[in-house]
Write a protein that holds these residues in place. Structure first.
Motif, PDB file in Angstrom:
ATOM      1  N   ASP A 104       0.827  -1.211   0.000  1.00  0.00           N
ATOM      2  CA  ASP A 104       0.000   0.000   0.000  1.00  0.00           C
ATOM      3  C   ASP A 104       0.861   1.261   0.000  1.00  0.00           C
ATOM      4  O   ASP A 104       0.482   2.283  -0.575  1.00  0.00           O
ATOM      5  CB  ASP A 104      -0.911   0.016   1.232  1.00  0.00           C
ATOM      6  N   SER A 105       2.004   1.183   0.686  1.00  0.00           N
ATOM      7  CA  SER A 105       2.899   2.351   0.736  1.00  0.00           C
ATOM      8  C   SER A 105       3.980   2.272  -0.341  1.00  0.00           C
ATOM      9  O   SER A 105       4.988   2.968  -0.273  1.00  0.00           O
ATOM     10  CB  SER A 105       3.550   2.463   2.119  1.00  0.00           C
ATOM     11  N   LEU A 106       3.757   1.401  -1.308  1.00  0.00           N
ATOM     12  CA  LEU A 106       4.632   1.257  -2.486  1.00  0.00           C
ATOM     13  C   LEU A 106       6.060   0.841  -2.124  1.00  0.00           C
ATOM     14  O   LEU A 106       7.005   1.121  -2.860  1.00  0.00           O
ATOM     15  CB  LEU A 106       4.674   2.560  -3.293  1.00  0.00           C
ATOM     16  N   GLN A 107       6.209   0.184  -1.004  1.00  0.00           N
ATOM     17  CA  GLN A 107       7.524  -0.357  -0.641  1.00  0.00           C
ATOM     18  C   GLN A 107       7.589  -1.794  -1.174  1.00  0.00           C
ATOM     19  O   GLN A 107       7.439  -2.765  -0.428  1.00  0.00           O
ATOM     20  CB  GLN A 107       7.718  -0.314   0.873  1.00  0.00           C
ATOM     21  N   TRP A 108       7.810  -1.848  -2.477  1.00  0.00           N
ATOM     22  CA  TRP A 108       7.674  -3.137  -3.162  1.00  0.00           C
ATOM     23  C   TRP A 108       8.701  -4.159  -2.718  1.00  0.00           C
ATOM     24  O   TRP A 108       8.377  -5.339  -2.575  1.00  0.00           O
ATOM     25  CB  TRP A 108       7.786  -2.923  -4.671  1.00  0.00           C
ATOM     26  N   SER A 109       9.882  -3.712  -2.521  1.00  0.00           N
ATOM     27  CA  SER A 109      10.917  -4.677  -2.150  1.00  0.00           C
ATOM     28  C   SER A 109      10.627  -5.296  -0.787  1.00  0.00           C
ATOM     29  O   SER A 109      10.711  -6.528  -0.618  1.00  0.00           O
ATOM     30  CB  SER A 109      12.287  -3.984  -2.132  1.00  0.00           C
ATOM     31  N   GLU A 110      10.270  -4.448   0.152  1.00  0.00           N
ATOM     32  CA  GLU A 110       9.939  -4.961   1.478  1.00  0.00           C
ATOM     33  C   GLU A 110       8.665  -5.800   1.435  1.00  0.00           C
ATOM     34  O   GLU A 110       8.543  -6.814   2.144  1.00  0.00           O
ATOM     35  CB  GLU A 110       9.756  -3.794   2.457  1.00  0.00           C
ATOM     36  N   ALA A 111       7.729  -5.374   0.613  1.00  0.00           N
ATOM     37  CA  ALA A 111       6.492  -6.143   0.481  1.00  0.00           C
ATOM     38  C   ALA A 111       6.785  -7.530  -0.078  1.00  0.00           C
ATOM     39  O   ALA A 111       6.252  -8.548   0.404  1.00  0.00           O
ATOM     40  CB  ALA A 111       5.519  -5.397  -0.426  1.00  0.00           C
ATOM     41  N   ALA A 112       7.677  -7.565  -1.094  1.00  0.00           N
ATOM     42  CA  ALA A 112       8.024  -8.864  -1.678  1.00  0.00           C
ATOM     43  C   ALA A 112       8.693  -9.756  -0.632  1.00  0.00           C
ATOM     44  O   ALA A 112       8.411 -10.963  -0.562  1.00  0.00           O
ATOM     45  CB  ALA A 112       8.959  -8.652  -2.873  1.00  0.00           C
ATOM     46  N   ASP A 113       9.545  -9.162   0.170  1.00  0.00           N
ATOM     47  CA  ASP A 113      10.199  -9.953   1.226  1.00  0.00           C
ATOM     48  C   ASP A 113       9.171 -10.512   2.197  1.00  0.00           C
ATOM     49  O   ASP A 113       9.261 -11.677   2.635  1.00  0.00           O
ATOM     50  CB  ASP A 113      11.203  -9.074   1.981  1.00  0.00           C
ATOM     51  N   ALA A 114       8.213  -9.667   2.537  1.00  0.00           N
ATOM     52  CA  ALA A 114       7.191 -10.119   3.493  1.00  0.00           C
ATOM     53  C   ALA A 114       6.351 -11.239   2.901  1.00  0.00           C
ATOM     54  O   ALA A 114       6.097 -12.265   3.558  1.00  0.00           O
ATOM     55  CB  ALA A 114       6.303  -8.933   3.883  1.00  0.00           C
ATOM     56  N   PHE A 115       5.930 -11.079   1.652  1.00  0.00           N
ATOM     57  CA  PHE A 115       5.124 -12.139   1.015  1.00  0.00           C
ATOM     58  C   PHE A 115       5.938 -13.415   0.857  1.00  0.00           C
ATOM     59  O   PHE A 115       5.423 -14.516   1.031  1.00  0.00           O
ATOM     60  CB  PHE A 115       4.628 -11.663  -0.355  1.00  0.00           C
TER      61      PHE A 115
END
Lengths: 291, 216
Positions: A104-115
């Protein structure tokens, strides 16, 4: 037995939650593409049930909103599935939710790590879909394609979801760059971003910057950086220089002549300089200089 | 290829470095035909761009030599080296060699010479016995003020000249054509007749006059 049933119920509930709200916007790179957890389901799944009844209630509430296609996903084979520990499942859920927030906050790299962590703990197709979308947002099309294809293969999505994901896949495929690495030495071992590749063969890769390396016996390791545009087709020649005994004759001659010049120059300089340092002082051994 | 270029560059550098021009110097050979008994002490002074007169200005060297055969003495002919001033290579070198005999030496040779760039040259200065020949002052043989009798050397100086290798007055300036090139030539044979007696014929009553010296 009781524990096994609980785990199975929890796993089923989480899977249902992941697919309970399939929001798939027209702009798939936006965070809104990601599956969101319904508030009630999140509450229910995120807390370890105290009793079998509680799990059943939560599962029942979540199952009430399960689309037919999504419910089939519950039956997908998983490596851990119902055997996942409750701790892993809870952690998987936390990381999933964190991934959604980061997206949601466009932190794609961190989001990918979390997923990715969530999927590792509890491999669910919905997590895989979100992971693929995050990687797509990062421009890592090759990996996103793999994940979304796996999602389609494993989740049996609804026709709408299938169409949307397929559209995304086709869009990414059209943007992949095609690279053919041609080494100057036959039999050279090549890598692209540290992954082995074959020489003289077209390979598809992400647009962007890559590192190509090549090694061959008797040659120095070559490494080149190249940047590929979207949909670009590039033939890249990688030159490997000889080393050691395989030195070309030109280099040998050049080095020899150069070496001789160096030695001759040094000797001549020493002779002349030593002549200067010891002027002729005559038979009286008297040297007069202005200083 | 990079290695080749580096080696070639080093070779060029070495070759260029080895092309440093040779030293600019002059070897002065002092010779004389005057017997030691008559010229025992020699005084050499030198200076770069020096006028040859001032004792405390521009003087670079000041050597007293005593002729003899001991290690502390010198034998003529003998040579010594002079190096050009690298910063002022066109400055002449002035040499004054005399017998240290009073304020007006009976024998004095003055030389003003230019170095030849990047060459070793050789200059022979011969202190001629004839320069000690005495004579009364005349128009052709002027003597320094106050002297009725003077040596040829003194007379030459009185005329602004110096007594040359051949015992004649000449300019103090040495032409490049008078220089020998290369410093490897050996010393000339001694021209001093030390076997000659410094005794004079008592009948002449002219002891100390070199021009009248007689052999036994």
């Amino acid at each position: 037995m009781l524990l096994r049933n609980r785990a199975a119920l929890f796993g089923s509930a989480l899977s249902v939650v992941l697919f309970a709200a399939p929001v798939f916007a027209q702009q798939p790179r936006h965070a809104a593409d990601f599956y969101q957890l319904p508030a009630n389901a999140a509450d229910a799944v995120g807390v370890q049930p105290a009793t079998p009844g509680a799990v059943t209630d939560a599962t029942a509430r979540a199952a009430a909103s399960i689309p037919a296609a999504t419910s089939r996903a519950v039956t997908l084979p998983t490596t851990r599935g119902a055997q996942s520990s409750s701790t892993d499942a809870q952690r998987a859920r936390e990381r999933f939710e964190a991934g959604v927030r980061l997206a949601d906050s466009l932190q794609w790299s961190e989001a990918a790590d979390a997923f990715e962590e969530s999927y590792r703990l509890l491999p669910r197709p919905g997590t895989l879909r979100n992971l693929g979308l995050a990687h797509r947002a990062l421009g890592r099309y090759m990996r996103a394609l793999e994940e979304l294809r796996q999602f389609l293969a494993e989740s049996a999505p609804t026709p709408d979801v299938n169409t949307q994901v397929t559209t995304i896949i086709n869009d990414m495929r059209s943007q992949l760059a095609t690279l053919t690495v041609v080494p100057s030495v036959s039999g050279a071992q090549l890598t692209l971003d540290n992954q082995p590749i074959h020489a003289n063969e077209e390979i598809q890769t992400d647009p962007g910057t890559h590192v190509v390396t090549g090694t061959a016996p008797g040659h120095a390791r070559a490494a080149q950086t190249l940047t590929l545009r979207r949909s670009e087709q590039r033939r890249f020649e990688l030159r490997l220089e000889r080393t050691g005994g395989g030195v070309p004759i030109g280099v040998v001659v050049g080095s020899t002549v150069g070496g001789i010049l160096v030695v001759a120059g040094i000797v001549l300089a020493v002779v002349l300089l030593s002549h200067e340092e010891a002027p002729n002082c005559g038979s009286l051994n008297v040297c007069v200089n202005p200083q | 290829m990079n290695a080749t270029r580096i080696v070639a560059a080093l070779g060029m550098f070495g070759a260029i470095g080895s092309c440093r021009p040779p030293l600019t110097q002059m070897l002065l050979v002092i010779d004389t035909d005057i017997p030691t008994c008559r010229l025992a002490d020699i005084h050499l002074r030198c200076g770069y761009n020096w006028d040859g007169a001032a004792a405390d200005s521009g003087l670079t060297c000041d050597y007293p030599f005593h002729r003899g055969s001991s290690s502390a003495e010198i034998q003529l002919p003998g040579s010594l080296g002079f190096t050009a001033n690298e910063r002022l290579p066109n400055d002449p070198l002035t040499l004054v060699i005399d017998d240290s005999n009073g304020p007006i030496p009976t024998l004095r040779r003055t030389v003003r010479v230019h170095f030849v760039q990047r060459q070793t040259t050789r200059l022979v200065v011969r202190l001629a016995n004839a320069c000690l020949a005495r004579g009364t002052t005349t128009a052709s043989h002027p003597c320094p003020t106050g002297l009725a009798i003077c040596t040829l050397s003194q007379s030459c100086e009185a005329a602004g000249l110096t007594c040359g290798n051949d015992g004649r007055c000449r300019s103090v300036d040495v032409l490049e054509s008078e220089l020998e090139f290369g410093g490897d030539a050996g010393l000339p044979d001694s021209s001093a007749d030390d076997a000659a007696s410094c005794f004079v014929d008592a009948s002449t009553g002219d002891a100390g006059d070199a021009g009248d010296a007689r052999r036994d």
